[in-house]
Design a protein around this motif. Structure first.
Motif, short mmCIF file in Angstrom:
data_model
loop_
_atom_site.label_atom_id
_atom_site.label_comp_id
_atom_site.label_asym_id
_atom_site.label_seq_id
_atom_site.Cartn_x
_atom_site.Cartn_y
_atom_site.Cartn_z
N VAL A 8 4.81 3.91 -9.25
CA VAL A 8 3.37 3.73 -9.02
C VAL A 8 3.10 3.42 -7.55
O VAL A 8 2.04 3.75 -7.02
N PHE A 9 4.07 2.81 -6.89
CA PHE A 9 3.87 2.39 -5.50
C PHE A 9 4.26 3.46 -4.49
O PHE A 9 4.05 3.30 -3.30
N GLU A 10 4.80 4.56 -4.95
CA GLU A 10 5.15 5.68 -4.07
C GLU A 10 3.88 6.43 -3.66
O GLU A 10 2.94 6.54 -4.45
N PRO A 11 3.85 6.97 -2.43
CA PRO A 11 2.68 7.76 -2.02
C PRO A 11 2.43 8.91 -2.97
O PRO A 11 3.36 9.60 -3.38
N GLN A 12 1.16 9.11 -3.32
CA GLN A 12 0.82 10.17 -4.26
C GLN A 12 -0.14 11.20 -3.69
O GLN A 12 -0.52 12.14 -4.38
N THR A 13 -0.51 11.02 -2.43
CA THR A 13 -1.36 12.01 -1.77
C THR A 13 -0.82 12.22 -0.35
O THR A 13 -0.07 11.39 0.18
N HIS A 114 -10.58 6.25 2.61
CA HIS A 114 -9.28 6.19 1.97
C HIS A 114 -8.19 5.81 2.98
O HIS A 114 -7.27 5.06 2.65
N PHE A 115 -8.29 6.32 4.19
CA PHE A 115 -7.35 5.94 5.24
C PHE A 115 -7.37 4.42 5.42
O PHE A 115 -6.33 3.77 5.47
N ALA A 116 -8.57 3.85 5.52
CA ALA A 116 -8.71 2.40 5.70
C ALA A 116 -8.10 1.64 4.53
O ALA A 116 -7.41 0.63 4.73
N GLU A 117 -8.34 2.11 3.30
CA GLU A 117 -7.76 1.45 2.12
C GLU A 117 -6.24 1.43 2.19
O GLU A 117 -5.62 0.38 1.97
N HIS A 118 -5.65 2.59 2.48
CA HIS A 118 -4.19 2.68 2.51
C HIS A 118 -3.61 1.86 3.67
O HIS A 118 -2.57 1.23 3.53
N LEU A 119 -4.29 1.88 4.81
CA LEU A 119 -3.80 1.15 5.98
C LEU A 119 -3.89 -0.36 5.78
O LEU A 119 -2.94 -1.09 6.07
N LEU A 120 -5.00 -0.82 5.28
CA LEU A 120 -5.21 -2.26 5.15
C LEU A 120 -4.53 -2.86 3.93
O LEU A 120 -4.23 -4.06 3.93
N MET A 121 -4.32 -2.07 2.89
CA MET A 121 -3.75 -2.58 1.64
C MET A 121 -2.75 -1.59 1.05
O MET A 121 -2.99 -1.02 -0.01
N PRO A 122 -1.61 -1.40 1.71
CA PRO A 122 -0.62 -0.46 1.17
C PRO A 122 -0.05 -0.96 -0.16
O PRO A 122 0.35 -2.12 -0.26
N PHE A 123 -0.02 -0.11 -1.14
CA PHE A 123 0.48 -0.51 -2.46
C PHE A 123 1.87 -1.14 -2.44
O PHE A 123 2.10 -2.11 -3.16
N PRO A 124 2.84 -0.61 -1.67
CA PRO A 124 4.16 -1.25 -1.70
C PRO A 124 4.14 -2.73 -1.32
O PRO A 124 5.01 -3.49 -1.74
N MET A 125 3.16 -3.14 -0.54
CA MET A 125 3.07 -4.55 -0.16
C MET A 125 2.51 -5.42 -1.27
O MET A 125 2.55 -6.64 -1.19
N PHE A 126 1.99 -4.81 -2.33
CA PHE A 126 1.43 -5.56 -3.45
C PHE A 126 2.51 -6.23 -4.30
O PHE A 126 2.27 -7.26 -4.91
N VAL A 127 3.69 -5.60 -4.37
CA VAL A 127 4.71 -5.98 -5.34
C VAL A 127 4.98 -7.49 -5.37
O VAL A 127 4.80 -8.13 -6.39
N PRO A 128 5.39 -8.11 -4.27
CA PRO A 128 5.70 -9.54 -4.36
C PRO A 128 4.46 -10.41 -4.54
O PRO A 128 4.56 -11.54 -5.01
N LEU A 129 3.31 -9.88 -4.21
CA LEU A 129 2.08 -10.69 -4.26
C LEU A 129 1.54 -10.84 -5.67
O LEU A 129 0.94 -11.86 -6.01
N LEU A 130 1.71 -9.84 -6.48
CA LEU A 130 1.08 -9.82 -7.80
C LEU A 130 1.98 -10.35 -8.92
O LEU A 130 1.53 -10.45 -10.06
N GLU A 131 3.20 -10.68 -8.61
CA GLU A 131 4.12 -11.11 -9.66
C GLU A 131 3.71 -12.42 -10.33
O GLU A 131 4.01 -12.63 -11.49
N ASN A 132 3.03 -13.29 -9.62
CA ASN A 132 2.70 -14.61 -10.17
C ASN A 132 1.21 -14.88 -10.27
O ASN A 132 0.76 -16.00 -10.06
#
Length: 173
Positions: A8-13, A114-132
């Motif tokens: 899910v965290f891999e680039p899809q576009t 969309h560029f701004a969304e990906h730049l400011l909030m890259p999905f791979p950086m979510f992983v450790p943040l959302l675990e807890n």
């Protein structure tokens, strides 16, 4: 949970992949390393504080250079979103575009968003943040950590949930 859904965290576009390449090029791996001032400087783009509508335009004195002018009255999270959006225009649309059709303008605006969304909030950086945290706390946490408006964090989190759902992963956290 997140180790099971790494796809899910891999680039899809194409755009998402290009933004992640840009982050890798600048060795940006953590939310606190997303320094828009440094990114703009790396591409010869000056940031100016103004009172008025934020925008990008050719530099008035330096040929082939650009300025991103940002309304200084905006709170920091909104300023970051505006800068990232305008940076997207400059990097993706090769500077200032001539007046185009309405559909072309809408497409460019959507792409810069969309560029701004990906730049400011890259999905791979979510992983450790959302675990807890739970799904109701997540947008607030993301907005704080990534220093973006809550509406942008909510939109990005909703996109993540959409990806999880599309990949057939249960969304029960």
């Amino acid at each position: 949970m997140f180790s099971l859904v790494s796809d899910v965290f891999e680039p899809q576009t194409w755009l998402e992949s290009r933004v992640y390449d840009l982050l890798e090029l600048h060795d940006i791996k953590q939310p606190e390393e997303i320094h828009l001032t440094e990114l703009c400087a790396a591409y010869g783009i000056e940031l100016w504080n103004i009172t008025g509508r934020s925008r990008a335009h050719p530099h008035p004195y330096l040929p082939n250079r650009y300025v991103i002018a940002v309304d200084e009255r905006l709170p920091l999270p909104s300023r970051r979103e505006k800068i990232a959006h305008e940076l997207g225009h400059l990097l993706l649309h090769e500077g200032i575009q001539p007046i185009g059709s309405t559909s072309m303008i809408h497409w460019q605006e959507a792409q810069a968003n969309h560029f701004a969304e990906h730049l400011l909030m890259p999905f791979p950086m979510f992983v450790p943040l959302l675990e807890n945290c739970n799904r109701y706390e997540a947008p607030f946490l993301l907005a704080r950590i990534f220093r973006v408006p809550l509406a942008l964090a909510q939109k990005r989190f909703d996109r993540l949930l959409g990806r999880l759902y599309a990949k057939g992963h249960p969304i029960n956290w």
